[in-house]
Design a protein around this motif. Structure first.
Motif, mmCIF file in Angstrom:
data_model
loop_
_atom_site.group_PDB
_atom_site.id
_atom_site.type_symbol
_atom_site.label_atom_id
_atom_site.label_comp_id
_atom_site.label_asym_id
_atom_site.label_seq_id
_atom_site.Cartn_x
_atom_site.Cartn_y
_atom_site.Cartn_z
ATOM 1 N N LYS A 64 64.956 57.159 46.714
ATOM 2 C CA LYS A 64 64.210 57.295 45.460
ATOM 3 C C LYS A 64 63.072 56.289 45.415
ATOM 4 C CE LYS A 64 63.350 59.057 41.438
ATOM 5 N NZ LYS A 64 62.880 60.434 41.309
ATOM 6 N N TYR A 65 63.308 55.077 45.914
ATOM 7 C CA TYR A 65 62.240 54.072 45.982
ATOM 8 C C TYR A 65 61.098 54.631 46.825
ATOM 9 C CZ TYR A 65 59.781 49.694 46.861
ATOM 10 O OH TYR A 65 58.817 48.710 46.945
ATOM 11 N N ARG A 66 61.443 55.206 47.974
ATOM 12 C CA ARG A 66 60.438 55.775 48.874
ATOM 13 C C ARG A 66 59.650 56.888 48.172
ATOM 14 N NH1 ARG A 66 61.924 57.100 54.873
ATOM 15 N NH2 ARG A 66 60.012 56.195 55.612
ATOM 16 N N GLU A 67 60.360 57.725 47.429
ATOM 17 C CA GLU A 67 59.723 58.826 46.695
ATOM 18 C C GLU A 67 58.753 58.294 45.631
ATOM 19 O OE1 GLU A 67 61.235 62.011 43.399
ATOM 20 O OE2 GLU A 67 62.575 61.638 45.087
ATOM 21 N N LEU A 68 59.189 57.300 44.883
ATOM 22 C CA LEU A 68 58.371 56.757 43.802
ATOM 23 C C LEU A 68 57.188 55.928 44.304
ATOM 24 C CD1 LEU A 68 61.203 55.598 41.380
ATOM 25 C CD2 LEU A 68 59.652 57.532 41.039
ATOM 26 N N MET A 69 57.437 55.099 45.300
ATOM 27 C CA MET A 69 56.416 54.155 45.774
ATOM 28 C C MET A 69 55.581 54.702 46.933
ATOM 29 S SD MET A 69 56.979 51.876 43.584
ATOM 30 C CE MET A 69 55.899 50.595 44.114
ATOM 31 N N ARG A 70 56.035 55.801 47.521
ATOM 32 C CA ARG A 70 55.366 56.422 48.680
ATOM 33 C C ARG A 70 55.267 55.477 49.869
ATOM 34 N NH1 ARG A 70 51.928 61.147 46.382
ATOM 35 N NH2 ARG A 70 52.949 61.261 44.380
ATOM 36 N N GLN A 71 56.296 54.655 49.987
ATOM 37 C CA GLN A 71 56.439 53.772 51.140
ATOM 38 C C GLN A 71 57.907 53.384 51.256
ATOM 39 O OE1 GLN A 71 54.181 50.196 50.593
ATOM 40 N NE2 GLN A 71 55.257 49.593 48.749
ATOM 41 N N LYS A 72 58.307 53.061 52.459
ATOM 42 C CA LYS A 72 59.693 52.651 52.687
ATOM 43 C C LYS A 72 59.922 51.278 52.080
ATOM 44 C CE LYS A 72 62.922 52.051 56.511
ATOM 45 N NZ LYS A 72 63.044 52.096 57.971
ATOM 46 N N GLY A 73 61.006 51.149 51.341
ATOM 47 C CA GLY A 73 61.334 49.870 50.725
ATOM 48 C C GLY A 73 62.220 49.025 51.622
ATOM 49 N N LYS A 74 62.458 47.812 51.196
ATOM 50 C CA LYS A 74 63.372 46.930 51.930
ATOM 51 C C LYS A 74 64.784 47.501 51.855
ATOM 52 C CE LYS A 74 60.857 42.640 51.529
ATOM 53 N NZ LYS A 74 60.490 42.465 52.918
ATOM 54 N N PRO A 75 65.598 47.271 52.868
ATOM 55 C CA PRO A 75 66.983 47.753 52.847
ATOM 56 C C PRO A 75 67.766 47.134 51.690
ATOM 57 C CG PRO A 75 66.353 47.092 55.055
ATOM 58 C CD PRO A 75 65.268 46.634 54.141
ATOM 59 N N VAL A 76 68.555 47.973 51.036
ATOM 60 C CA VAL A 76 69.365 47.568 49.892
ATOM 61 C C VAL A 76 70.818 47.426 50.351
ATOM 62 C CG1 VAL A 76 70.118 48.228 47.576
ATOM 63 C CG2 VAL A 76 67.815 48.814 48.348
ATOM 64 N N PRO A 77 71.509 46.339 50.002
ATOM 65 C CA PRO A 77 72.908 46.178 50.394
ATOM 66 C C PRO A 77 73.785 47.304 49.854
ATOM 67 C CG PRO A 77 72.046 44.138 49.458
ATOM 68 C CD PRO A 77 71.024 45.195 49.218
ATOM 69 N N TYR A 78 74.804 47.664 50.609
ATOM 70 C CA TYR A 78 75.680 48.768 50.208
ATOM 71 C C TYR A 78 76.395 48.490 48.891
ATOM 72 C CZ TYR A 78 79.717 46.094 51.905
ATOM 73 O OH TYR A 78 80.667 45.145 52.091
ATOM 74 N N GLY A 79 76.641 47.240 48.586
ATOM 75 C CA GLY A 79 77.387 46.894 47.387
ATOM 76 C C GLY A 79 76.542 46.644 46.152
ATOM 77 N N ALA A 80 75.234 46.891 46.241
ATOM 78 C CA ALA A 80 74.375 46.686 45.074
ATOM 79 C C ALA A 80 74.790 47.628 43.953
ATOM 80 C CB ALA A 80 72.913 46.920 45.459
ATOM 81 N N ALA A 81 74.733 47.144 42.729
ATOM 82 C CA ALA A 81 75.068 47.981 41.575
ATOM 83 C C ALA A 81 74.062 49.124 41.467
ATOM 84 C CB ALA A 81 75.060 47.142 40.305
ATOM 85 N N ALA A 82 74.559 50.315 41.193
ATOM 86 C CA ALA A 82 73.726 51.507 41.135
ATOM 87 C C ALA A 82 72.689 51.433 40.016
ATOM 88 C CB ALA A 82 74.601 52.736 40.939
ATOM 89 N N CYS A 83 71.552 52.091 40.256
ATOM 90 C CA CYS A 83 70.491 52.145 39.248
ATOM 91 C C CYS A 83 70.540 53.469 38.491
ATOM 92 C CB CYS A 83 69.126 51.942 39.907
ATOM 93 S SG CYS A 83 68.458 53.389 40.749
ATOM 94 N N LYS A 84 69.613 53.654 37.567
ATOM 95 C CA LYS A 84 69.615 54.842 36.718
ATOM 96 C C LYS A 84 69.352 56.131 37.486
ATOM 97 C CE LYS A 84 64.855 55.257 35.082
ATOM 98 N NZ LYS A 84 64.039 55.356 33.858
ATOM 99 N N PHE A 85 68.852 56.052 38.702
ATOM 100 C CA PHE A 85 68.576 57.240 39.502
ATOM 101 C C PHE A 85 69.779 57.669 40.344
ATOM 102 C CE2 PHE A 85 64.262 55.402 38.957
ATOM 103 C CZ PHE A 85 63.707 56.454 38.247
ATOM 104 N N PHE A 86 70.934 57.069 40.112
ATOM 105 C CA PHE A 86 72.136 57.369 40.883
ATOM 106 C C PHE A 86 72.457 58.858 40.863
ATOM 107 C CE2 PHE A 86 76.691 58.074 41.216
ATOM 108 C CZ PHE A 86 77.009 57.356 42.362
#
Length: 103
Positions: A64-86
């Protein structure tokens, strides 16, 4: 460390934005903890698991970050709390690398 400057006293719902921003990782599409309670990025269909393991699934980019920002974002840890786009993943990624049987 916040990802950006915040207006003091700003709230999103009942949570101060400063607290949300403090637990959000670079590369997440929205504030961590704004998704379903108890859900993590690895449980989201948008978390682009790269199939690597360390002490659990390796950090991976958010689709979703890639879709919104039109660029690849930094890797997110697997245990990060989910955001509203879950969005629920069809098959959850286990916390330990699956053992393959030699049949």
């Amino acid at each position: 460390m916040a990802l950006f400057d915040l207006t003091p006293g700003l709230h999103r719902g009942d949570q101060p934005v400063a607290q949300l921003a403090a637990r959000t990782h670079k590369g997440q599409a929205h504030f961590a903890g704004t998704g379903p309670a108890g859900k993590q990025c690895r449980q989201c269909a948008r978390w682009m698991f790269v199939g690597q393991w360390r002490h659990g699934p390796a950090p991976s980019p958010c689709g979703k970050y890639r879709e919104l920002m039109r660029q690849k974002g930094k890797p997110v840890p697997y245990g990060a709390a989910a955001c509203k786009f879950f969005e629920p993943r069809a098959q959850e990624i286990p916390l330990a690398k699956p053992v393959r049987s030699h049949a």
